[in-house]
Design a protein around this motif. Structure first.
Motif, PDB file in Angstrom:
ATOM      1  N   ASN A 154      -3.516  81.447  85.634  1.00 40.10           N
ATOM      2  CA  ASN A 154      -4.195  81.339  86.927  1.00 40.10           C
ATOM      3  C   ASN A 154      -3.306  82.364  87.795  1.00 40.10           C
ATOM      4  O   ASN A 154      -3.579  82.780  88.893  1.00 40.10           O
ATOM      5  CB  ASN A 154      -4.339  80.244  87.612  1.00 40.10           C
ATOM      6  CG  ASN A 154      -5.250  79.397  86.646  1.00 40.10           C
ATOM      7  OD1 ASN A 154      -6.525  79.694  86.349  1.00 40.10           O
ATOM      8  ND2 ASN A 154      -4.526  78.315  85.975  1.00 40.10           N
ATOM      9  N   LYS A 211       3.145  64.529  81.566  1.00 43.11           N
ATOM     10  CA  LYS A 211       2.218  64.062  80.289  1.00 43.11           C
ATOM     11  C   LYS A 211       1.366  65.060  79.911  1.00 43.11           C
ATOM     12  O   LYS A 211       0.465  64.726  79.225  1.00 43.11           O
ATOM     13  CB  LYS A 211       2.043  62.891  80.230  1.00 43.11           C
ATOM     14  CG  LYS A 211       3.187  61.719  80.541  1.00 43.11           C
ATOM     15  CD  LYS A 211       2.733  60.422  79.864  1.00 43.11           C
ATOM     16  CE  LYS A 211       3.974  59.524  79.862  1.00 43.11           C
ATOM     17  NZ  LYS A 211       3.885  58.721  81.159  1.00 43.11           N
ATOM     18  N   ARG A 229      -1.737  77.210  80.370  1.00 43.20           N
ATOM     19  CA  ARG A 229      -3.002  76.648  81.256  1.00 43.20           C
ATOM     20  C   ARG A 229      -2.724  77.073  82.797  1.00 43.20           C
ATOM     21  O   ARG A 229      -3.591  77.290  83.698  1.00 43.20           O
ATOM     22  CB  ARG A 229      -3.469  75.207  80.961  1.00 43.20           C
ATOM     23  CG  ARG A 229      -4.660  75.048  81.645  1.00 43.20           C
ATOM     24  CD  ARG A 229      -4.763  73.534  81.559  1.00 43.20           C
ATOM     25  NE  ARG A 229      -3.890  72.503  81.995  1.00 43.20           N
ATOM     26  CZ  ARG A 229      -4.188  71.293  81.932  1.00 43.20           C
ATOM     27  NH1 ARG A 229      -5.167  70.724  81.466  1.00 43.20           N
ATOM     28  NH2 ARG A 229      -3.180  70.307  82.698  1.00 43.20           N
ATOM     29  N   ALA A 230      -1.362  76.831  83.030  1.00 44.27           N
ATOM     30  CA  ALA A 230      -1.149  76.699  84.647  1.00 44.27           C
ATOM     31  C   ALA A 230      -1.041  78.481  84.872  1.00 44.27           C
ATOM     32  O   ALA A 230      -1.309  78.878  85.953  1.00 44.27           O
ATOM     33  CB  ALA A 230       0.235  76.265  84.976  1.00 44.27           C
ATOM     34  N   PHE A 243       1.753  69.050  84.286  1.00 44.85           N
ATOM     35  CA  PHE A 243       2.250  67.696  84.494  1.00 44.85           C
ATOM     36  C   PHE A 243       3.283  67.006  83.798  1.00 44.85           C
ATOM     37  O   PHE A 243       3.282  67.742  82.452  1.00 44.85           O
ATOM     38  CB  PHE A 243       1.027  67.007  84.508  1.00 44.85           C
ATOM     39  CG  PHE A 243       0.298  67.329  85.538  1.00 44.85           C
ATOM     40  CD1 PHE A 243       0.158  66.635  86.782  1.00 44.85           C
ATOM     41  CD2 PHE A 243      -0.678  68.291  85.615  1.00 44.85           C
ATOM     42  CE1 PHE A 243      -0.568  66.859  87.972  1.00 44.85           C
ATOM     43  CE2 PHE A 243      -1.535  68.579  86.587  1.00 44.85           C
ATOM     44  CZ  PHE A 243      -1.583  67.848  87.855  1.00 44.85           C
ATOM     45  N   PRO A 278      -5.748  70.452  96.673  1.00 40.04           N
ATOM     46  CA  PRO A 278      -5.037  70.904  95.588  1.00 40.04           C
ATOM     47  C   PRO A 278      -5.723  72.326  94.965  1.00 40.04           C
ATOM     48  O   PRO A 278      -5.150  73.349  94.859  1.00 40.04           O
ATOM     49  CB  PRO A 278      -4.893  70.120  94.332  1.00 40.04           C
ATOM     50  CG  PRO A 278      -5.023  68.880  94.921  1.00 40.04           C
ATOM     51  CD  PRO A 278      -5.939  69.087  96.110  1.00 40.04           C
ATOM     52  N   TYR A 279      -7.304  72.047  95.062  1.00 38.44           N
ATOM     53  CA  TYR A 279      -8.026  73.175  94.306  1.00 38.44           C
ATOM     54  C   TYR A 279      -7.980  74.469  95.319  1.00 38.44           C
ATOM     55  O   TYR A 279      -8.585  75.795  95.048  1.00 38.44           O
ATOM     56  CB  TYR A 279      -9.384  72.808  93.861  1.00 38.44           C
ATOM     57  CG  TYR A 279     -10.166  71.876  94.922  1.00 38.44           C
ATOM     58  CD1 TYR A 279     -10.146  70.930  94.733  1.00 38.44           C
ATOM     59  CD2 TYR A 279     -11.091  72.773  95.799  1.00 38.44           C
ATOM     60  CE1 TYR A 279     -11.092  70.009  95.942  1.00 38.44           C
ATOM     61  CE2 TYR A 279     -11.842  72.019  96.784  1.00 38.44           C
ATOM     62  CZ  TYR A 279     -11.644  70.758  96.699  1.00 38.44           C
ATOM     63  OH  TYR A 279     -12.591  69.919  97.415  1.00 38.44           O
ATOM     64  N   ILE A 307      -1.367  77.456  93.950  1.00 44.08           N
ATOM     65  CA  ILE A 307      -0.194  76.634  93.442  1.00 44.08           C
ATOM     66  C   ILE A 307      -0.757  76.022  92.252  1.00 44.08           C
ATOM     67  O   ILE A 307      -1.730  75.622  92.157  1.00 44.08           O
ATOM     68  CB  ILE A 307       0.268  75.589  94.381  1.00 44.08           C
ATOM     69  CG1 ILE A 307       0.895  76.286  95.609  1.00 44.08           C
ATOM     70  CG2 ILE A 307       1.298  74.726  93.704  1.00 44.08           C
ATOM     71  CD1 ILE A 307       1.253  75.220  96.757  1.00 44.08           C
ATOM     72  N   ASN A 308      -0.119  75.864  91.189  1.00 43.94           N
ATOM     73  CA  ASN A 308      -0.527  75.361  89.829  1.00 43.94           C
ATOM     74  C   ASN A 308       0.614  74.340  89.323  1.00 43.94           C
ATOM     75  O   ASN A 308       1.849  74.494  89.906  1.00 43.94           O
ATOM     76  CB  ASN A 308      -0.794  76.336  88.669  1.00 43.94           C
ATOM     77  CG  ASN A 308      -2.194  76.815  88.904  1.00 43.94           C
ATOM     78  OD1 ASN A 308      -2.520  77.939  89.123  1.00 43.94           O
ATOM     79  ND2 ASN A 308      -3.235  75.883  89.115  1.00 43.94           N
ATOM     80  N   THR A 309       0.289  73.277  88.761  1.00 37.78           N
ATOM     81  CA  THR A 309       1.289  72.227  88.116  1.00 37.78           C
ATOM     82  C   THR A 309       1.099  71.924  86.858  1.00 37.78           C
ATOM     83  O   THR A 309       0.290  72.361  86.209  1.00 37.78           O
ATOM     84  CB  THR A 309       0.877  70.802  89.002  1.00 37.78           C
ATOM     85  OG1 THR A 309       0.560  71.225  90.250  1.00 37.78           O
ATOM     86  CG2 THR A 309       1.697  69.706  88.713  1.00 37.78           C
ATOM     87  N   ARG A 327       4.186  66.278  94.838  1.00 36.16           N
ATOM     88  CA  ARG A 327       3.037  65.763  94.850  1.00 36.16           C
ATOM     89  C   ARG A 327       2.528  66.430  96.266  1.00 36.16           C
ATOM     90  O   ARG A 327       1.283  66.866  96.334  1.00 36.16           O
ATOM     91  CB  ARG A 327       2.730  64.651  94.435  1.00 36.16           C
ATOM     92  CG  ARG A 327       2.877  64.392  93.168  1.00 36.16           C
ATOM     93  CD  ARG A 327       2.812  62.950  92.775  1.00 36.16           C
ATOM     94  NE  ARG A 327       1.430  62.460  93.054  1.00 36.16           N
ATOM     95  CZ  ARG A 327       0.232  62.506  92.453  1.00 36.16           C
ATOM     96  NH1 ARG A 327       0.592  63.064  91.083  1.00 36.16           N
ATOM     97  NH2 ARG A 327      -0.728  62.125  92.767  1.00 36.16           N
ATOM     98  N   ALA A 364      -1.227  66.486  80.536  1.00 43.77           N
ATOM     99  CA  ALA A 364      -2.687  65.977  80.863  1.00 43.77           C
ATOM    100  C   ALA A 364      -3.639  67.216  80.489  1.00 43.77           C
ATOM    101  O   ALA A 364      -4.322  68.004  81.242  1.00 43.77           O
ATOM    102  CB  ALA A 364      -2.246  66.206  82.625  1.00 43.77           C
ATOM    103  N   LEU A 365      -3.726  67.620  79.346  1.00 41.31           N
ATOM    104  CA  LEU A 365      -4.573  68.562  78.900  1.00 41.31           C
ATOM    105  C   LEU A 365      -5.802  67.639  78.773  1.00 41.31           C
ATOM    106  O   LEU A 365      -6.033  66.608  78.761  1.00 41.31           O
ATOM    107  CB  LEU A 365      -4.054  69.029  77.359  1.00 41.31           C
ATOM    108  CG  LEU A 365      -2.786  69.761  77.543  1.00 41.31           C
ATOM    109  CD1 LEU A 365      -2.118  70.050  75.961  1.00 41.31           C
ATOM    110  CD2 LEU A 365      -2.624  71.006  78.181  1.00 41.31           C
ATOM    111  N   PHE A 377      -1.223  66.727  96.072  1.00 39.41           N
ATOM    112  CA  PHE A 377      -2.167  65.719  95.577  1.00 39.41           C
ATOM    113  C   PHE A 377      -1.810  64.405  96.621  1.00 39.41           C
ATOM    114  O   PHE A 377      -2.243  63.413  96.311  1.00 39.41           O
ATOM    115  CB  PHE A 377      -1.604  65.175  94.296  1.00 39.41           C
ATOM    116  CG  PHE A 377      -1.710  66.313  93.319  1.00 39.41           C
ATOM    117  CD1 PHE A 377      -3.002  66.615  92.686  1.00 39.41           C
ATOM    118  CD2 PHE A 377      -0.781  67.207  93.052  1.00 39.41           C
ATOM    119  CE1 PHE A 377      -3.420  67.749  91.897  1.00 39.41           C
ATOM    120  CE2 PHE A 377      -1.280  68.321  92.240  1.00 39.41           C
ATOM    121  CZ  PHE A 377      -2.513  68.487  91.646  1.00 39.41           C
TER     122      PHE A 377
END
Lengths: 272, 345
Positions: free
Chosen positions: B152, B85, B148-149, B83, B74-75, B79-81, B49, B87-88, B54
């Motif tokens: 990008n 669970k 989704r990650a 998660f 983070p934005y 770097i993308n994460t 994190r 987290a969609l 985060f």
């Protein structure tokens, strides 16, 4: 079998306290008593006479304004509540505590505060040699009363929905490049719509039907549809026309709920 | 330090006065598949994190391509994460979930379409773009989260126990697929797990953590074969950890029996921890002069038997292909190169 029996009390409850009264209103609404009771839509037509119809439009207007004000106050508050854990207890206390007091009592309290001559507010203003304000008997007083009384019903469902948003979903939005504003517009706001809708429902409905608030804070000078219905029942003893007015109001509420539910197809509101 | 993509320097972090990370330093090279491995509460997720932005460390710096990014949100990180669970976004369909980052970058609509198709193809979910998230299984949701990650094109992909919620079979398949994906894309992966087998299977570098400290970092082979301390040895795979005494170079004494080993450089008569993997113990017929014990249990495990022997006051776990009668006497032998000596902590 057992399950069937367990449902009986609820079915009885629904029949006695919901279905029978509704049926009676329907029957009263579409009948008149001129010597003998007979079917007639006369009273329903009368409900659209300018004098009554204007009161109806006024009620819708005031209820709308109050709902919008409640929404504007409640949404940011609910957001703060969700974000700051330690603020939660305080704010819930401040907004929910008054609900433990009687509704009439709360409205009377506003009356004592706002009264034109001996009210608390004007006494203070006079003491400070400031001009006094005349608010009792104006639409503003009624809207103030509505907002004050119904605000918790807007905060709670919105807070409920906001606090159920998965914090990782919010982090995911950040992770994918969303700034705070973008995240609000693209994630938080759409996910909170069900709460907003139940909030609107729960404020708009009591606001459009209230007769106590205009009676007290409007000094009886401004009649809303609720006052007219009340008068038919307790002053004119014309239950037939009172029921007709109620029917018309009910249909209007049903239509507006139908429109609202279109906005929330998932029906995840679930309010309190 | 030239080719390190991410560098953590002396990172410390506490939550409510509890020290979670205690002066951690770590280098992650480009194209590496790094796994942070440890029991729950060891600080692995907090480390991830902090890299993702985060959390902000109380102390220390995070470098990305030799530039400090410790305070960057983070934005603003490339770097993308993925998660734990998933987290969609529940209010978007598959396409809009994957396109989320691209739309924020204000990419042209046709380019977004192309990239989303590419990402869906990569995670084997072609033609699923109009599906509702709620209609997808856990495994499919996980693939969407990955798509989704990676759509990008981040330089680093962080994965926080991404397979934790999947069943065993699916997890194995996804392990393989993730590894393939990493090779194909050439993205640096930083992966958090508490599953040591997963860590050994997938990673090029394993970082074993405990109590907010990095215990050992190295290739899976190195971590398994040359654990630096008893914690690592115990956490990675099965092992027998025994207290011993170095009598001289290449000679250790266990339970009053001398064993030849290959480790040098310890002090004479220095107390040490000795790690012996269950598959490295050889069971012989009882012999004089050898460490001898009784078989207490013998369980068939499919490929091998798991045999327990009480010898020298310790229960040894042994993996071999022969069954032994419970209660019989056996002697224990170990090849010198299979005796791993570690300093006592």
């Amino acid at each position: 079998m057992l399950r069937k029996w367990l449902a009986t009390p609820y079915i009885l409850w629904a029949i006695i306290f919901t279905i029978i009264p509704l049926a009676m209103i329907l029957i009263y609404g579409v009948t008149i008593d001129d010597g003998g009771i007979r079917f007639s839509l006369e009273n329903i037509m009368k409900a659209f006479d300018p004098i009554y119809f204007k009161a109806l439009l006024r009620s819708i207007y005031y209820a709308l304004i109050s709902t919008i004000i409640c929404l504007i106050i409640a949404y940011p508050l609910a957001l703060i509540l969700t974000e700051k854990r330690n603020a939660k207890v305080t704010v819930i206390f401040i907004f929910v505590l008054p609900m433990w007091m009687n509704f009439l009592l709360r409205t009377y309290a506003w009356l004592t505060i706002l009264e034109t001559n001996n009210g608390f507010l004007n006494t203070v203003l006079r003491f400070l040699h400031l001009p006094t304000i005349q608010i009792i008997g104006t639409p503003n007083a009624i809207i103030l009363g509505m907002v004050y009384n119904f605000l918790p019903f807007m905060i709670l469902p919105i807070y409920n929905v906001l606090s159920k948003i998965d914090p990782y979903v919010l982090e995911a939005a950040f992770d994918l490049g969303a700034s705070k504003l973008t995240r609000f517009v693209k994630v938080i706001l759409p996910l909170s719509i069900p709460g907003v809708i139940s909030g609107i429902t729960m404020v708009f409905m009591p606001a459009i039907t209230t007769f106590v608030i205009p009676k007290l804070l409007g000094s009886g000078k401004i009649n809303l549809i609720g006052n007219l219905i009340e008068q038919q029942f307790v002053q004119s003893y014309n239950w037939y026309f009172g029921a007709s007015l109620s029917l018309v109001l009910m249909v209007i509420i049903l239509i507006s709920m139908g429109i609202l539910n279109r906005v929330d197809p998932s029906r995840e509101g679930g309010a309190l | 330090m030239k080719n390190s993509l991410i560098r953590l320097e002396n990172i410390s972090k506490s939550f409510d006065d509890e020290l979670i990370l205690n002066h951690i330093s770590l280098d992650v090279k480009k194209n590496d598949f790094v796994t942070l491995l440890g029991p729950s509460g060891c600080g692995k997720t907090t480390t991830l994190r902090i890299i993702g932005g985060f959390e902000t460390p109380d102390d220390g710096q995070v470098y990305f391509n030799d530039k400090v990014i410790t305070q960057k949100p983070p934005y603003k990180r490339n770097i993308n994460t993925v998660f734990q669970k998933y987290a969609l976004f529940p209010h978007y369909n598959v396409f809009d979930n994957i396109a989320f980052g691209l739309k924020i970058k204000k990419m042209h609509h046709s380019d977004i379409k192309k990239k989303v198709d590419w990402a869906l193809n990569l995670v084997n979910l072609k033609n699923f773009e109009n599906r509702n998230i709620h209609q997808m299984s856990g495994g499919q949701q996980q693939r969407i989260a990955i798509a989704r990650a990676i759509v990008n094109e981040p330089e680093v992909l962080l994965l926080d126990e991404p397979l934790g919620a999947l069943d065993l079979k699916l997890r194995k398949d996804m392990q393989y697929e993730l590894k393939e994906l990493q090779r194909e894309l050439g993205i640096t992966f930083i992966y958090v797990t508490h599953d040591q087998e997963e860590a050994l299977t997938m990673s090029s570098t394993v970082v074993v953590m405990n109590d907010g400290v990095i215990q050992q970092a190295g290739s899976p082979e190195m971590i398994y074969n040359e654990p630096t301390n008893a914690f690592v040895a115990d956490f990675i795979g099965e092992s027998n950890i025994i207290s011993g005494v170095m009598r001289k170079d290449c000679f250790v004494e266990l339970f009053n029996h001398g064993f030849v080993c290959v480790d040098k450089g310890f002090g004479i008569n220095e107390a040490v921890d000795v790690v012996i993997r269950p598959e490295d113990v050889i069971l012989l017929k009882p012999e004089k002069d050898k460490l001898t014990g009784k078989v207490t249990d013998c369980i068939f495990k499919g490929v091998h038997y798991e045999t327990y022997v009480e010898a020298g006051g310790k229960e040894w776990m042994i993996h071999n292909t022969k069954s032994h009668i419970i209660g019989s006497d056996v002697s224990i032998d170990i090849a010198p190169e299979n005796i791993h000596i570690m300093k006592k902590r």
